[in-house]
Design an enzyme around this catalytic site. Structure first.
Site, short mmCIF file in Angstrom:
data_model
loop_
_atom_site.label_atom_id
_atom_site.label_comp_id
_atom_site.label_asym_id
_atom_site.label_seq_id
_atom_site.Cartn_x
_atom_site.Cartn_y
_atom_site.Cartn_z
N HIS A 1 54.66 27.76 27.32
CA HIS A 1 55.44 29.00 27.25
C HIS A 1 55.04 29.78 26.00
CE1 HIS A 1 58.80 31.74 26.85
NE2 HIS A 1 59.01 31.55 28.15
N GLU B 1 53.49 35.52 32.39
CA GLU B 1 54.56 36.15 31.62
C GLU B 1 53.94 36.99 30.50
OE1 GLU B 1 58.58 33.88 31.91
OE2 GLU B 1 57.44 33.07 30.26
P1 13P Z 1 63.43 36.91 30.07
O1 13P Z 1 63.69 36.83 31.57
O2 13P Z 1 64.69 36.78 29.26
O3 13P Z 1 62.59 38.09 29.73
O4 13P Z 1 62.58 35.61 29.69
C1 13P Z 1 61.41 35.35 30.38
C2 13P Z 1 60.94 34.02 30.00
O5 13P Z 1 60.44 33.82 28.91
C3 13P Z 1 61.12 32.93 30.98
O6 13P Z 1 60.36 31.82 30.64
#
Ligand code: 13P
Length: 255
Positions: free
Chosen positions: A93, A165
């Site tokens: 992550h 992400e």
């Molecule tokens: P948010 O949905 O709060 O932007 O977070 C995304 C995230 O990092 C999920 O792993």
């Protein structure tokens, strides 16, 4: 392919709160064959929640894990210790990469450790705001993707999930803005193509998830992007009504 809706709770909820929340989720969810719902509570809550869990409705993921099996790693939890408690593990992550300095080498080792403990890795990749601005998105993602998977055998590739992400679209990052579905679509196509060119046919079986400020109002737009197979949700997964609404949207898109 199934759709995957993953709630990353990050460092939120006490064990008691997590248990109450899980109970609420299980009351509201039906068993769905085509949608896999996964939540990632913090380490302390994983074991008690695994005893409370109805695995037909929901699965657990770890938010991180140490690639060593056992040893003198104070404060760490290994995939060997998580074995049997979780079915999935979030690996790499962006908060782990940025705040805890996890490198591609650490992440590669974590992917391998998760797999050898029967835990399916959800490998997170994403470019920072600066990399995005300088047009480096694709090369950064390629490095993170191929770097993270380089020790995975062909048969294990089918057990992996990838979550894209963009760091600049994560709600807790300062200066955040939403990623436009068109932009996400271009990146997802690029990732699928890169996987196909590198690993061949198995690429079609690897779920590609999107994450970054997903909420009930934009979930449909991301889920209808061709080749997006699910969502990784942070903030909105902490509120039962919002998380369930996102799951309902996934179900509608599937139907
Ligand atoms: P948010 O949905 O709060 O932007 O977070 C995304 C995230 O990092 C999920 O792993």
């Amino acid at each position: 392919m199934k759709s995957y809706i993953v709630g990353n709770w990050k460092m939120n909820f006490t064990v008691g709160e997590a248990s109450v929340y899980l109970h609420k989720l299980m009351q509201k969810l039906r068993t769905m064959r085509e949608i896999e719902v996964i939540v990632a509570p913090s380490f302390v809550a994983l074991q008690p929640l695994s005893l409370q869990l109805d695995r037909k409705k929901l699965r657990l993921a770890a938010q991180a894990g140490n690639p060593h099996d056992f040893g003198a790693y104070t404060g760490e939890v290994s995939y060997t210790q998580l074995r049997g408690i979780v079915d999935y593990g979030i690996v790499g992550h962006s908060e782990r990469r940025q705040l805890f300095h996890e490198t591609d080498k650490d992440i590669r080792a974590a992917v391998a450790a998760a797999l050898r403990n029967q835990i399916a890795p959800i490998l997170c990749i994403g470019e920072t705001e600066t990399e995005h601005t300088f047009g480096e998105t694709k090369s950064v993602l390629r490095d993170q993707l191929i770097g993270g998977l380089s020790e995975v055998s062909t048969e294990d590739l089918e057990k992996i999930l990838i979550a894209y992400e963009p760091v600049w679209a994560i709600s807790t990052t300062t200066g955040t803005h939403l990623a436009a579905p068109d932009e996400v679509s271009e990146v997802i196509q690029y990732l699928r193509r890169t996987l196909r060119e590198t690993y061949g046919e198995v690429a079609a079986k690897i779920p590609l998830l999107y994450g970054g400020s997903v909420n009930p109002s934009n979930a449909g737009a991301y889920l209808t992007i061709p080749d997006v197979n699910g969502l990784l949700v942070g903030g909105a997964s902490l509120v039962a009504e919002k998380f369930i609404s996102i799951i309902d949207t996934a179900k509608k898109v599937k139907d």
